[in-house]
Structure formats: C-alpha cells, structure tokens
Design a protein around this motif. Structure first.
Motif, mmCIF file in Angstrom:
data_model
loop_
_atom_site.group_PDB
_atom_site.id
_atom_site.type_symbol
_atom_site.label_atom_id
_atom_site.label_comp_id
_atom_site.label_asym_id
_atom_site.label_seq_id
_atom_site.Cartn_x
_atom_site.Cartn_y
_atom_site.Cartn_z
ATOM 1 N N SER A 94 0.735 8.138 3.334
ATOM 2 C CA SER A 94 1.686 6.935 2.897
ATOM 3 C C SER A 94 0.854 6.350 1.932
ATOM 4 C CB SER A 94 1.488 6.319 4.064
ATOM 5 O OG SER A 94 0.392 5.622 4.303
ATOM 6 N N LYS A 95 1.766 5.362 1.494
ATOM 7 C CA LYS A 95 1.298 4.512 0.078
ATOM 8 C C LYS A 95 0.030 3.853 0.464
ATOM 9 C CE LYS A 95 4.822 0.580 0.711
ATOM 10 N NZ LYS A 95 5.247 1.219 1.667
ATOM 11 N N GLU A 96 -0.046 3.203 1.821
ATOM 12 C CA GLU A 96 -1.188 2.514 2.081
ATOM 13 C C GLU A 96 -2.231 3.368 2.492
ATOM 14 O OE1 GLU A 96 2.705 0.681 3.454
ATOM 15 O OE2 GLU A 96 1.703 2.496 3.777
ATOM 16 N N GLU A 97 -2.233 4.513 2.692
ATOM 17 C CA GLU A 97 -3.307 5.370 2.771
ATOM 18 C C GLU A 97 -3.997 5.667 1.546
ATOM 19 O OE1 GLU A 97 -4.036 8.319 6.363
ATOM 20 O OE2 GLU A 97 -3.137 9.508 4.545
#
Length: 246
Positions: A94-97
């Motif tokens: 994901s973008k957060e990861e």
C-alpha cells in the motif's frame, strides 16, 4: 532480436529517485551521477511480519538493509498497489507501507525508486488487472511474457545494443530495473550480474544509470520464488557479491 534469458526490464528513466539520508537522518543528497546498485525489496515488510530472519555472511542476525548495504547496494525499488489486500503473496504494498519502507531506506542513506502498479495487485507484461474502482475504464490489450531460459551469454550483447539504441534514439538515461537469476545456479547468476552491470556502465556519456535486482532477499523458502539471491540459511548468496565489483 533475441529473448533475454533472465528477468530483465529496461525502461527510460521516468522514475522517482528520492534524496538519500545518512543513517542518523541527516540530509545527504546523492548525485544522479552515482551509479545505482539496487534491489527491489517490496516483500520485506511481509517477510519481517511473518518472522523471517536475515543473516549476514558470517551468520549474525541483522537488518536486511544492513546486509544489502554491506554488499554494495545503494538504492532500493518499491512497488505500490492501489488498494491491495493483505495476502502474503499478492497483497501489501500500500502507499502507507511504501512510504514507511522508503523512509527506512533513506535512513540507511539509500536512494528510492517507486514502481507504480496501476492495479490492486500485480501489473507486469503478463498481468494487468485494473483496480476495482476503474473497471468501467477501457485500455488497449500491455504484451506477453516471453518464455524460455537460454544462457544469458547468448543475449547479454543484445541488452547492451538495446540500451545504446534507446539512449541514441531518445537522448534519455536508461536503467535495468529488474534482473534476476536462478538461486540454485549461484555462480551463473553472479557472472550474469557482472555482465549486466558492465553493459549498463558501458552506455556512452554516463547515461547508463544503474541495475536493480528484483527481490534478492525473497528467499525461496519463504516466497517459493526461484530467482532470488538468498539461501535456505537466511544468508545472501555469492551472487550478491557482484554488486561489490567495479
């Protein structure tokens, strides 16, 4: 044109390379002239979350970043999905990861390349499943995945010619952003990496910017992926030493 025997993607330079930082977090912009010796390590958060342990050449458990840096790696590449699942094999990213692992890489003084997959899961020459939110959109039918595994020596010269052709034709810098060899043929993979690094460095006017190995740390015992450069003992194989050679 001959088929390349190994997993290789060559692209014009249209990527994001972030400034590096020292381990202590002090800004340390790495000049574009520094040849990128890189790896895609997008599986790393999943591997760590499932308890996989990484070991140095002398058998000491260490952070994967420290091991990679000790083998000459100065850049990493991360894939990003749109709305991924948490499946071990096809999810995460994901973008957060991606941001979290990119920040971690910068603290090790490494450059970061972002590889956008415009999909909720894998997007490559053999797969292009649109995100669920984009199902009403149309797009042309991206190419087939080439089969066959001839010896790399039969096609590495063609790689060099293609790199030089793209630079000459478009006037842009180039990189090999995905390369890999069979993990059970360590010497062959080492030799292949030396040859690929040489071809990229030979691109005229310094326009060959680097080489990235795809998921070298993705050990077969964890991923079932046979083109990594890690052994069953949790250590990098000799293949990774190719990035230490000049």
């Amino acid at each position: 044109m001959k088929t390349l025997p190994i997993r290789i993607h060559v692209i014009l330079l249209s990527v994001i390379l972030l400034a590096g930082c020292s381990k202590e977090g002090t800004s340390q912009n790495l000049p574009i002239s520094v040849f990128a010796k890189g790896t895609d390590i997008s599986w790393l958060p999943q591997m760590e979350a499932t308890g996989y342990k990484f070991y140095s050449d002398n058998g000491v458990e260490e952070d994967c970043f420290k091991i990679l840096k000790g083998h000459g790696i100065n850049s990493i590449r991360l894939r990003t999905f749109v709305n991924p699942s948490d499946d071990k094999a096809s999810g995460h990213c994901s973008k957060e990861e991606t941001v979290a692992i990119a920040v971690r890489a910068q603290k090790w003084g490494m450059k970061v390349m972002i590889n956008f997959h415009y999909s909720d899961t894998w997007a490559d020459p053999g797969h292009q499943k649109k995100p669920k939110a984009w199902e009403g959109h149309d797009f042309p039918t991206y190419p087939f995945w080439l089969e066959g595994k001839p010896d790399y020596t039969l096609s590495v010269d063609d790689l060099g010619k293609n790199l030089n052709d793209m630079v000459s034709r478009y006037g842009k810098e180039v990189m090999v952003v995905e390369v890999g060899g069979e993990d059970n043929k360590v010497q062959n993979t080492y030799d292949m990496l030396i040859a690929v690094l040489k071809k990229v460095k030979e691109v005229p006017n310094g326009k060959g910017l680097g080489v990235f190995y795809w998921e070298p740390q993705g050990a077969r015992s964890w991923s079932h992926y046979g083109l990594c450069a890690w052994g069953d003992d949790g250590k990098p194989t000799k293949a990774m030493d190719a990035f230490l050679e000049e």
